[in-house]
Design a protein around this motif. Structure first.
Motif, PDB file in Angstrom:
ATOM      1  N   LYS A  94      -7.055   1.045   2.951  1.00  0.00           N
ATOM      2  CA  LYS A  94      -6.970  -0.160   3.619  1.00  0.00           C
ATOM      3  C   LYS A  94      -5.571  -0.959   3.054  1.00  0.00           C
ATOM      4  CE  LYS A  94     -11.567  -0.462   5.248  1.00  0.00           C
ATOM      5  NZ  LYS A  94     -12.731  -1.280   5.595  1.00  0.00           N
ATOM      6  N   GLY A  95      -5.468  -1.061   1.818  1.00  0.00           N
ATOM      7  CA  GLY A  95      -4.437  -1.722   1.082  1.00  0.00           C
ATOM      8  C   GLY A  95      -4.839  -3.035   0.878  1.00  0.00           C
ATOM      9  N   ASP A 145       8.873  -2.910   7.831  1.00  0.00           N
ATOM     10  CA  ASP A 145       8.643  -2.553   6.510  1.00  0.00           C
ATOM     11  C   ASP A 145       8.503  -3.641   5.506  1.00  0.00           C
ATOM     12  OD1 ASP A 145       8.441   0.002   7.619  1.00  0.00           O
ATOM     13  OD2 ASP A 145      10.134   0.855   6.687  1.00  0.00           O
ATOM     14  N   TRP A 155       3.322  -0.526  -3.395  1.00  0.00           N
ATOM     15  CA  TRP A 155       2.577  -0.374  -2.135  1.00  0.00           C
ATOM     16  C   TRP A 155       3.512  -0.704  -1.049  1.00  0.00           C
ATOM     17  CZ3 TRP A 155       1.201  -4.884   1.268  1.00  0.00           C
ATOM     18  CH2 TRP A 155       0.079  -4.412   2.176  1.00  0.00           C
ATOM     19  N   GLU A 156       3.272  -0.258  -0.023  1.00  0.00           N
ATOM     20  CA  GLU A 156       4.257  -0.564   1.131  1.00  0.00           C
ATOM     21  C   GLU A 156       3.412  -0.484   2.558  1.00  0.00           C
ATOM     22  OE1 GLU A 156       7.272   2.399   2.057  1.00  0.00           O
ATOM     23  OE2 GLU A 156       6.036   4.108   0.790  1.00  0.00           O
ATOM     24  N   THR A 157       3.664  -1.191   3.562  1.00  0.00           N
ATOM     25  CA  THR A 157       3.230  -1.136   4.840  1.00  0.00           C
ATOM     26  C   THR A 157       4.008  -1.537   5.873  1.00  0.00           C
ATOM     27  OG1 THR A 157       1.363  -2.274   5.988  1.00  0.00           O
ATOM     28  CG2 THR A 157       2.404  -3.658   4.814  1.00  0.00           C
ATOM     29  N   ASN A 158       3.782  -1.854   6.985  1.00  0.00           N
ATOM     30  CA  ASN A 158       4.554  -2.151   8.260  1.00  0.00           C
ATOM     31  C   ASN A 158       3.830  -3.272   9.007  1.00  0.00           C
ATOM     32  OD1 ASN A 158       5.644  -2.112  10.931  1.00  0.00           O
ATOM     33  ND2 ASN A 158       7.361  -1.156   9.904  1.00  0.00           N
ATOM     34  N   ARG A 208      -6.771  -4.177  -4.019  1.00  0.00           N
ATOM     35  CA  ARG A 208      -6.144  -3.145  -3.230  1.00  0.00           C
ATOM     36  C   ARG A 208      -6.964  -2.176  -2.994  1.00  0.00           C
ATOM     37  NH1 ARG A 208      -0.654   0.005  -4.672  1.00  0.00           N
ATOM     38  NH2 ARG A 208      -2.027   0.891  -6.039  1.00  0.00           N
TER      39      ARG A 208
END
Length: 354
Positions: free
Chosen positions: A245-246, A188, A201-204, A241
């Protein structure tokens, strides 16, 4: 084509495990942090004389020292903040090492990483420190506020808690704006907006994140580097952003092992060094695309990633390189620590040609 080279100027063996090295601001001195075999903490201060590190101070502490930073301190006092294996956050006057200037029980177990902002001309606004631990919490501290953090960023009730391995400040281009990036053992990546106290914002990224760093702390968000357990390096372009898709990113594999850290050159934010679990160092240059955004098929703007170019790779140790630090005053001067219990003084040539 540049001919930059990574050179080992000197090697200094020690008798304890090394976790962290930091240059003392505006000086030819540096400090290393670590752990004795008996479990106590230790720091040593070295003065660099003609490329040779000379030991001038050694201090033992009750708990092993994992991480440290000067980034929330002024040039005048140059206080060092440390995080230890027992969850303690301390602020030290290196000239008076017996008693901490500031202390807090920050976490219930090891402080994995620490970062600072607002000191030594790094970012606008109040000086603050950030710590993270295996409890999944990221905490923000102001040494002027005794005993309790000014912010606690943690999973909401019912959410899983993952070990937070790394934190980094950025986006502090004025007194009210401030971002904090955090990387976790499950891959993460979260960017917190400390002005709104919300996740921006967050992603992995698919595997444990060992290091995060903004290319500069005192500008509007531009790039964020992420280093992972599975040999990958990400460079996120944070200028555009897309709603779904970020952020766009460039990605490379390196070191054929864990990438322990990524550190931007203070004099050039598009150049950075990564350190590997195989004992190697890689020098990278970020190459920008001809344009950084374009209209996507859904009509929204999306970012366009640049390219990560490997400039130089060299093996310097037989064990993982645990920490790397550029000198902010002398272009190309650096230091590293590794699990072979060796402090290395390094020089990187022709950086002004990149």
């Amino acid at each position: 084509m540049t001919n930059s080279r990574i050179l080992v100027l000197n090697e200094k063996p020690v008798n304890f495990t090394l976790f962290c090295v930091r240059w003392i601001p505006s000086s030819a001195r540096l400090v290393v942090l670590g752990s004795h075999p008996r479990g106590t903490g230790v720091w040593q201060i070295y003065n660099l004389c003609k490329g040779v590190p000379e030991l001038i101070t050694e201090v033992e502490k009750p708990f092993a020292l994992k991480c440290g930073t000067f980034a929330a301190s002024s040039f005048e006092n140059r206080l060092m903040a440390t995080g230890d294996f027992n969850g303690n956050l301390n602020l030290w006057d290196l000239e008076k090492p017996n008693t901490a200037v500031y202390s807090a029980i920050a976490h219930s177990s090891i402080i994995n990483d620490i970062d600072g902002i607002g000191g030594i001309n790094i970012g606008k606004g109040a000086p603050e420190l950030a710590t993270c631990s295996r409890d999944g919490c990221v905490k923000v501290w102001d040494a002027r506020q005794k005993d309790r953090p000014v912010a606690i960023l943690e999973p909401e009730e019912g959410q899983s808690r993952h070990d937070c391995w790394t934190v980094a400040f950025g986006g502090a281009y004025n007194a009210s704006e401030r971002l904090l990036a955090a990387g976790f053992d499950n891959g993460d990546l979260k960017i917190f907006d400390l002005k709104t106290m919300k996740i921006q914002w967050e992603t992995n990224v698919g595997n444990g994140i060992c290091s995060v760093e903004f290319d500069r702390k005192d500008i509007e968000q531009n790039k964020l580097n992420v280093c992972t357990l599975d040999s990958r390096i990400f460079a996120f372009d944070l200028t555009t952003r897309h709603p779904t898709k970020g952020y766009a990113f460039a990605r490379q594999k390196a070191h054929k092992s864990t990438v322990w850290s990524g550190n931007h050159l203070p004099q050039n934010r598009d150049v950075f060094m990564t350190s590997g679990g195989n004992g190697s160092l890689c020098l990278w240059q970020y190459e920008y695309p001809s344009k950084r955004s374009a209209k996507a098929s859904d009509g929204a703007l999306e970012g366009i990633s640049g390219n990560l170019k490997l400039v130089q790779e060299v093996g310097v140790a037989e064990q993982p390189i645990t920490s790397f630090s550029w000198n902010a005053d002398k272009l190309g001067l650096a230091a590293s620590t590794s699990f072979d219990q060796t402090l290395r003084i390094l020089a990187v040539t022709k950086l002004n040609c990149l």
